[in-house]
Write an enzyme that holds these catalytic residues in place. Structure first.
Site, PDB file in Angstrom:
ATOM      1  N   LYS A 270       0.395  -1.097   0.733  1.00 45.20           N
ATOM      2  CA  LYS A 270      -0.170  -0.295   0.115  1.00 45.20           C
ATOM      3  C   LYS A 270       0.867   1.463   0.566  1.00 45.20           C
ATOM      4  CE  LYS A 270      -0.466   1.756   4.989  1.00 45.20           C
ATOM      5  NZ  LYS A 270      -0.654   1.093   5.761  1.00 45.20           N
ATOM      6  N   THR A 271       1.918   0.974   0.826  1.00 44.17           N
ATOM      7  CA  THR A 271       2.647   3.014   1.002  1.00 44.17           C
ATOM      8  C   THR A 271       3.288   3.131  -1.172  1.00 44.17           C
ATOM      9  OG1 THR A 271       3.590   1.499   3.127  1.00 44.17           O
ATOM     10  CG2 THR A 271       5.032   3.204   2.225  1.00 44.17           C
TER      11      THR A 271
ATOM     12  N   ASP B  21      -3.376   8.176   4.514  1.00 40.93           N
ATOM     13  CA  ASP B  21      -3.085   6.453   4.994  1.00 40.93           C
ATOM     14  C   ASP B  21      -3.467   6.305   6.467  1.00 40.93           C
ATOM     15  OD1 ASP B  21      -1.241   3.898   4.590  1.00 40.93           O
ATOM     16  OD2 ASP B  21      -0.209   4.711   5.195  1.00 40.93           O
ATOM     17  N   GLU B  22      -3.643   4.698   6.594  1.00 40.62           N
ATOM     18  CA  GLU B  22      -4.159   3.994   7.896  1.00 40.62           C
ATOM     19  C   GLU B  22      -5.939   4.453   8.279  1.00 40.62           C
ATOM     20  OE1 GLU B  22      -2.018   1.164   9.209  1.00 40.62           O
ATOM     21  OE2 GLU B  22      -0.176   1.905   8.491  1.00 40.62           O
TER      22      GLU B  22
ATOM     23  N   GLN C 169      -6.860  -4.074  10.905  1.00 41.94           N
ATOM     24  CA  GLN C 169      -4.970  -3.577  11.710  1.00 41.94           C
ATOM     25  C   GLN C 169      -5.742  -2.501  12.182  1.00 41.94           C
ATOM     26  OE1 GLN C 169      -1.398  -3.590   9.638  1.00 41.94           O
ATOM     27  NE2 GLN C 169      -2.573  -4.103   7.482  1.00 41.94           N
TER      28      GLN C 169
ATOM     29  N   ARG D 173       3.748  -8.929  10.653  1.00 42.37           N
ATOM     30  CA  ARG D 173       5.208  -8.230  10.183  1.00 42.37           C
ATOM     31  C   ARG D 173       6.403  -8.750  10.023  1.00 42.37           C
ATOM     32  NH1 ARG D 173       3.721  -3.858   9.384  1.00 42.37           N
ATOM     33  NH2 ARG D 173       1.095  -5.129   9.340  1.00 42.37           N
TER      34      ARG D 173
END
Length: 766
Positions: free
Chosen positions: A34-35, A224-225, A263, A618
């Site tokens: 996504k980044t 984002d997020e 998340q 992660r």
DNA sequence: GTTTCTTTTGTTTTT
DNA sequence: CAAAAGAAAC
């Protein structure tokens, strides 16, 4: 179509990069790139001519993520991209509030209060309201008031909403305290963290002209997020986009949000998944793209994560897949104690560094709560593994740093009561409780701030001449510093604060061993100030204070440099958005993770599980899960059953190991701890633990709780030889007391004679 | 007003 | 067990 930014992307990613339309929701599974998609989307907007740099507002979760994103976009499209706004919500709002401070009723030098400052202010409010701090802790009240602000609820409305609640609930009392708290905050010319967002929303709502100005500037908003935005941030986004109530005739900007409901780990702070689940209703013509291919982890790791998160009921199923191979099995380790767990981690890292040629920077160790880093750190020091702890007792939260910063804040903003009160008698200058009370009375009588009242002492008749002289000296000191600050940068002021206030001198004169490291910290702050001065030649004092106030834990995460580096230790919350080839997930016990305080309510438990999901995902190549049966949280050590999250991982993915090859000393210690740990707390459930597999077993119920823990009976006598974990070998020279309070005097040779409370002391009879 | 001793309390997670 | 808060002695 400009194909430069979609090369090597899968069709969904490419579509997300190039999509044109008013609103786009990218549901990005963990590790789905996504980044990369977000940075390429910005680059594409710029390169295709759809946007000019200053028309872009990109919101990231941390400052570090912001600077990385800016760097990548600049590398893709050139340095002119620098004029984009890429920052956190808070940094973007601060930039706007500084510019428009008149419109929100602040002077340009307003202070920012962090959580600790807010609690201190609430302590004053609670005193005014005669609240018992034991019944309603200032901390809890401040947090509750923060939640009101997250919901954009003002003081009057809060009173209305909570008056029906019983008078003796936190809810009700917080509603009552909100108004006085806000009044004090405004009198101090300060904003707290939640105000930064709330006041920005109000600014746009109440000043359509200003709203229109920013809307005309920002034509592309990217967040984002998004799953971790709260209501206030959601409303702010609507204002930016042009869907808020205020202002007319402005075309709406395009909005791109990226998030993953699985998340979401900040509900405790007001984050609302609703924002992502109902995106389509909120923004008409919204388009949704799902990124479901994972490029980060092996199939084994992904299967484990999918299996765990599938246990959440409040969730839309998702199909996250990878075409990477199965990879290594997950390694599980059921340790006897937290020290044993730490030893395993250290040995395993050492082995990976040798056999697998891993660099320390490829490894991260994660835990639920900051306090858990301690045992691991101790072991890493002994094993000579280079590491850094991210967060924890943060630099800017240490007493000496807060004191120094309070001086700076008091210099910048005379009305900053929390800052002035903090330093009025630090270091000691003879302004004690009585004098402070007198100043307070004077402030109340004159209707001015505490800082302003320092200058009007005639009105405080009850003050002694000596105290008065001390206050005059303090005022002169502050004036000196203000004069210096007027024509020097923050670096010079920090220097002056350290020297002229006598703060450093007091630390140097002290014989407390901790004060040596405090001096170092103060010197480090001086260095931070110098660095700021060099990087920002025209940086101001308020600019420096703002930068310091808005640093986040995750901003301190070390970069993964090619050569060596360090192992990173951090909480699972800090680990969000990061990835490592090797991840150790530690403390997987019921009560530790999930945390005991989150086990009661289903909602909180599901958030814990999402946190576990974040942790599992992660890892890129190797994943370790570990737990300790006995952990000494505080006071007596306690037994903890294996975490339910461990059980939710399919057994065939995990290679379970148990502690073996303990040397004599460690075995004795484990036994000793077991002996004591048999006082079962009862709050963590009643299931036993199968020692072989590390799983819960209903048949093995631990011994029933004895009323009081049995005192340790080491059978020590004078002359016995003992071993202590820290001091080594020693000989008992005297015994005092008995049972619970038994104390032994032990001669450790060079280290001298120590008095040890046997209930706690890590000693073994030899 | 300050130092020192004694008692209590505490651990989620953070922009 | 440690840090913080409170109480008593200086």
């Amino acid at each position: 179509m400009d194909t430069r930014f979609v090369e090597g992307l899968n069709p969904q990613q490419a579509e997300a990069v190039t999509h044109e339309g008013p609103a786009l929701l990218i549901i990005a599974g963990a590790g789905s790139g996504k980044t990369r998609v977000l940075t390429h989307r910005i680059a594409h907007l710029l390169a295709s001519g759809r946007a000019r740099p200053h028309e872009i507002l990109a919101i990231t979760f941390t400052n570090k993520a912001a600077s990385e994103m800016r760097g990548r976009v600049e590398a893709l499209v050139g340095p002119e991209a620098r004029s984009m706004w890429v920052s956190t919500f808070h940094a973007a709002c601060m930039r706007i509030l500084r510019r428009e401070h008149d419109a929100v009723g602040l002077t340009s030098t307003f202070s920012i209060y962090d959580t600790a400052d807010s609690v201190n202010l609430m302590r004053l409010v609670a005193k005014d309201l005669n609240l018992d701090p034991k019944q309603f802790s200032p901390k809890a009240l401040a947090a509750r008031v923060g939640r009101f602000k997250d919901e954009l609820i003002g003081p009057e409305e809060a009173v209305r909403l909570t008056e029906s609640a019983s008078r003796f609930t936190l809810e009700h009392v917080a509603g009552q305290a909100y108004g006085p708290y806000q009044a004090r905050l405004e009198a101090a010319n300060a904003v707290d963290f939640d105000d930064i967002i709330l006041k920005s929303v109000r600014l746009f709502e109440e000043h359509p002209d200003i709203a229109v100005k920013y809307r005309e500037q920002f034509r592309h908003i990217l967040v984002d997020e998004y799953q971790d935005t709260n209501h206030a941030q959601y409303v702010l986004v609507r204002e930016f986009v042009g869907m808020g109530g205020a202002g007319t005739g402005t075309a709406t900007a395009s909005l791109t949000v990226v998030g993953d409901a699985d998340q979401s780990i900040y509900a405790f702070r007001g984050a609302n998944i609703r924002n992502i689940l109902e995106f389509e209703q909120d923004f008409p013509d919204a388009h949704i793209i799902r990124l479901e291919q994972n490029y980060r982890s092996t199939q084994t790791i992904l299967s484990a994560a999918n299996a765990v998160i599938a246990n959440n009921t409040e969730r839309r199923p998702k199909n996250l897949w990878t075409d990477a191979g199965a990879g290594e099995r997950i390694v599980g380790y059921a340790a006897d104690t937290e020290q044993d767990e730490a030893r395993f981690i250290a040995e395993e890292i050492t082995r990976l560094m040798g056999e697998d040629n891993r660099a320390p920077s490829e490894v991260a160790v994660m835990y639920r709560a900051n306090a858990q880093s301690r045992a691991i750190e101790e072991r890493f020091i002994r094993a000579e593994i280079p590491y850094t702890v991210v967060g924890g007792t943060r630099f800017y939260e240490r007493t000496e740093i807060k004191d120094m910063l309070a001086y700076l804040a008091a210099v910048a903003n005379e009305n900053d009561d929390v800052a002035v009160r903090r330093i009025v008698n630090t270091p000691r200058r003879g302004i004690g409780d009585a004098a402070v009370e007198g100043i307070e009375a004077a402030a109340r009588a004159a209707g001015v701030s505490f800082g302003a009242a320092l200058r009007r002492l005639d009105e405080a008749s009850r003050m002694t001449a000596r105290a008065r002289a001390a206050v005059e000296g303090f005022v002169a000191l502050l004036d000196d510093l203000r004069a210096l600050a007027a024509d020097n940068g923050p670096a010079a002021l920090i220097d002056a604060v350290a020297d002229r206030t006598g703060y450093l001198a007091a630390l140097r004169a002290s014989d407390d061993p901790q004060d040596a490291s405090r001096i170092e910290n103060v010197m480090e702050l001086v260095a931070v100030g110098r660095e700021y001065g060099e990087e920002n030649p025209d940086g101001t004092l308020t600019g420096f204070l703002e930068k310091v106030a808005l640093v986040a834990d995750a901003d301190q995460v070390p970069d993964a440099d090619g050569g060596g580096g360090v192992v990173t230790l951090m909480t699972l919350h800090t680990a969000k958005g990061l990835e490592y080839p090797v991840v150790f997930l530690t403390g997987l016990e019921e009560g530790t993770f999930p945390h005991a305080r989150s086990m009661e309510t289903p909602g909180e438990l599901e958030e814990e599980r999402r946190l576990a999901y974040v942790g599992l995902t992660r890892a890129k190549e190797r994943l370790y899960l570990s737990r300790a049966e006995v952990r000494s949280s505080w006071g007596a050590p306690q037994y903890f059953p294996a975490s339910r999250f461990v059980e939710e991982v399919p057994g065939d993915l995990v290679d379970w190991r148990r502690s073996e090859g303990l040397d004599e000393l460690e075995r004795a210690r484990a036994e000793r701890l077991s002996r004591r740990g048999e006082s079962w707390s009862g709050i963590y459930g009643t299931k036993g633990v199968d020692r072989a597999t590390g799983t819960l077993d209903d048949r093995r119920v631990p011994p029933s709780p004895p009323g009081s823990a049995p005192g340790p009976d080491l059978g020590l006598g004078i002359g016995d030889r003992v071993s202590h974990d820290q001091y080594g070998l020693g000989r008992v020279v005297a015994l005092e007391g008995s049972g619970h309070n038994a104390v032994a005097k032990v001669d450790f040779g060079d280290l001298g004679v120590k008095r040890l409370l046997l209930r706690f002391a890590p000693v073994v009879k030899l």
